[in-house]
Motif scaffolding. Structure first.
Motif, PDB file in Angstrom:
ATOM      1  N   GLN A 154       0.832  -1.205   0.000  1.00  0.00           N
ATOM      2  CA  GLN A 154       0.000   0.000   0.000  1.00  0.00           C
ATOM      3  C   GLN A 154       0.866   1.253   0.000  1.00  0.00           C
ATOM      4  O   GLN A 154       0.559   2.222  -0.704  1.00  0.00           O
ATOM      5  N   ALA A 155       1.941   1.240   0.774  1.00  0.00           N
ATOM      6  CA  ALA A 155       2.839   2.392   0.822  1.00  0.00           C
ATOM      7  C   ALA A 155       3.485   2.632  -0.540  1.00  0.00           C
ATOM      8  O   ALA A 155       3.610   3.780  -0.978  1.00  0.00           O
ATOM      9  N   CYS A 156       3.878   1.556  -1.208  1.00  0.00           N
ATOM     10  CA  CYS A 156       4.450   1.681  -2.559  1.00  0.00           C
ATOM     11  C   CYS A 156       3.428   2.264  -3.520  1.00  0.00           C
ATOM     12  O   CYS A 156       3.741   3.169  -4.304  1.00  0.00           O
ATOM     13  N   ASP A 157       2.214   1.738  -3.484  1.00  0.00           N
ATOM     14  CA  ASP A 157       1.152   2.240  -4.361  1.00  0.00           C
ATOM     15  C   ASP A 157       0.894   3.722  -4.123  1.00  0.00           C
ATOM     16  O   ASP A 157       0.729   4.492  -5.074  1.00  0.00           O
ATOM     17  N   GLN A 158       0.887   4.138  -2.849  1.00  0.00           N
ATOM     18  CA  GLN A 158       0.658   5.546  -2.525  1.00  0.00           C
ATOM     19  C   GLN A 158       1.799   6.421  -3.040  1.00  0.00           C
ATOM     20  O   GLN A 158       1.560   7.492  -3.595  1.00  0.00           O
ATOM     21  N   ALA A 159       3.021   5.972  -2.842  1.00  0.00           N
ATOM     22  CA  ALA A 159       4.174   6.757  -3.298  1.00  0.00           C
ATOM     23  C   ALA A 159       4.152   6.911  -4.813  1.00  0.00           C
ATOM     24  O   ALA A 159       4.389   8.013  -5.335  1.00  0.00           O
ATOM     25  N   THR A 170       9.277   8.651  -8.358  1.00  0.00           N
ATOM     26  CA  THR A 170       8.998   8.032  -7.061  1.00  0.00           C
ATOM     27  C   THR A 170      10.293   7.658  -6.360  1.00  0.00           C
ATOM     28  O   THR A 170      10.482   7.962  -5.177  1.00  0.00           O
ATOM     29  N   ALA A 228       1.524   6.704  -6.771  1.00  0.00           N
ATOM     30  CA  ALA A 228       0.385   7.554  -7.130  1.00  0.00           C
ATOM     31  C   ALA A 228       0.703   9.028  -6.902  1.00  0.00           C
ATOM     32  O   ALA A 228       0.306   9.889  -7.698  1.00  0.00           O
ATOM     33  N   MET A 229       1.423   9.324  -5.818  1.00  0.00           N
ATOM     34  CA  MET A 229       1.788  10.718  -5.525  1.00  0.00           C
ATOM     35  C   MET A 229       2.705  11.301  -6.592  1.00  0.00           C
ATOM     36  O   MET A 229       2.774  12.514  -6.767  1.00  0.00           O
TER      37      MET A 229
END
Length: 71
Positions: free
Chosen positions: A14-19, A30, A21-22
Protein backbone atom coordinates in the motif's frame (compact mmCIF):
# COMPACT_ATOMS: atom_id res chain seq x y z
CA UNK A 1 3.91 -17.52 5.94
CA UNK A 2 2.39 -16.09 9.11
CA UNK A 3 -0.55 -13.69 9.19
CA UNK A 4 1.72 -10.99 10.64
CA UNK A 5 4.12 -11.29 7.71
CA UNK A 6 1.21 -11.01 5.28
CA UNK A 7 -0.07 -7.88 7.03
CA UNK A 8 3.39 -6.31 6.98
CA UNK A 9 3.75 -7.06 3.27
CA UNK A 10 0.33 -5.57 2.57
CA UNK A 11 1.35 -2.40 4.42
CA UNK A 12 4.45 -2.04 2.23
CA UNK A 13 2.46 -2.76 -0.92
CA UNK A 14 0.00 0.00 0.00
CA UNK A 15 2.84 2.39 0.82
CA UNK A 16 4.45 1.68 -2.56
CA UNK A 17 1.15 2.24 -4.36
CA UNK A 18 0.66 5.55 -2.53
CA UNK A 19 4.17 6.76 -3.30
CA UNK A 20 3.80 5.90 -6.98
CA UNK A 21 0.39 7.55 -7.13
CA UNK A 22 1.79 10.72 -5.53
CA UNK A 23 4.30 10.87 -8.38
CA UNK A 24 1.60 10.38 -11.05
CA UNK A 25 2.76 6.84 -11.78
CA UNK A 26 6.30 7.92 -12.70
CA UNK A 27 8.57 5.31 -11.12
CA UNK A 28 11.74 7.35 -11.63
CA UNK A 29 10.19 10.33 -9.84
CA UNK A 30 9.00 8.03 -7.06
CA UNK A 31 12.47 6.61 -6.51
CA UNK A 32 14.00 10.11 -6.61
CA UNK A 33 11.50 11.38 -4.03
CA UNK A 34 12.20 8.44 -1.72
CA UNK A 35 15.96 8.94 -2.01
CA UNK A 36 15.55 12.64 -1.21
CA UNK A 37 13.35 11.86 1.80
CA UNK A 38 15.87 9.31 3.04
CA UNK A 39 18.75 11.80 2.70
CA UNK A 40 16.75 14.38 4.64
CA UNK A 41 16.05 11.91 7.44
CA UNK A 42 19.71 10.83 7.54
CA UNK A 43 20.82 14.47 7.86
CA UNK A 44 18.27 15.07 10.62
CA UNK A 45 19.46 11.96 12.45
CA UNK A 46 23.07 13.14 12.23
CA UNK A 47 22.08 16.53 13.68
CA UNK A 48 20.22 14.88 16.54
CA UNK A 49 23.13 12.54 17.28
CA UNK A 50 25.53 15.51 17.31
CA UNK A 51 23.24 17.46 19.63
CA UNK A 52 22.91 14.52 21.99
CA UNK A 53 26.69 14.00 21.97
CA UNK A 54 27.09 17.66 22.89
CA UNK A 55 24.71 17.20 25.83
CA UNK A 56 21.69 18.91 24.31
CA UNK A 57 18.21 17.48 24.71
CA UNK A 58 16.06 17.69 21.56
CA UNK A 59 13.00 19.96 21.90
CA UNK A 60 10.52 17.07 21.63
CA UNK A 61 12.21 15.31 24.54
CA UNK A 62 12.18 18.48 26.61
CA UNK A 63 8.45 18.94 26.16
CA UNK A 64 7.86 15.31 27.19
CA UNK A 65 9.99 15.82 30.30
CA UNK A 66 8.08 19.01 31.19
CA UNK A 67 4.67 17.39 30.74
CA UNK A 68 5.58 14.35 32.84
CA UNK A 69 7.06 16.48 35.64
CA UNK A 70 3.98 18.71 35.70
CA UNK A 71 1.68 15.75 36.26
Amino acid sequence: MSATALLDNSHYEQACDQAIAMCDGNLRSTIKALIMANEYLEAELEELQAAISAGCIPETSRSKIRSSSAA
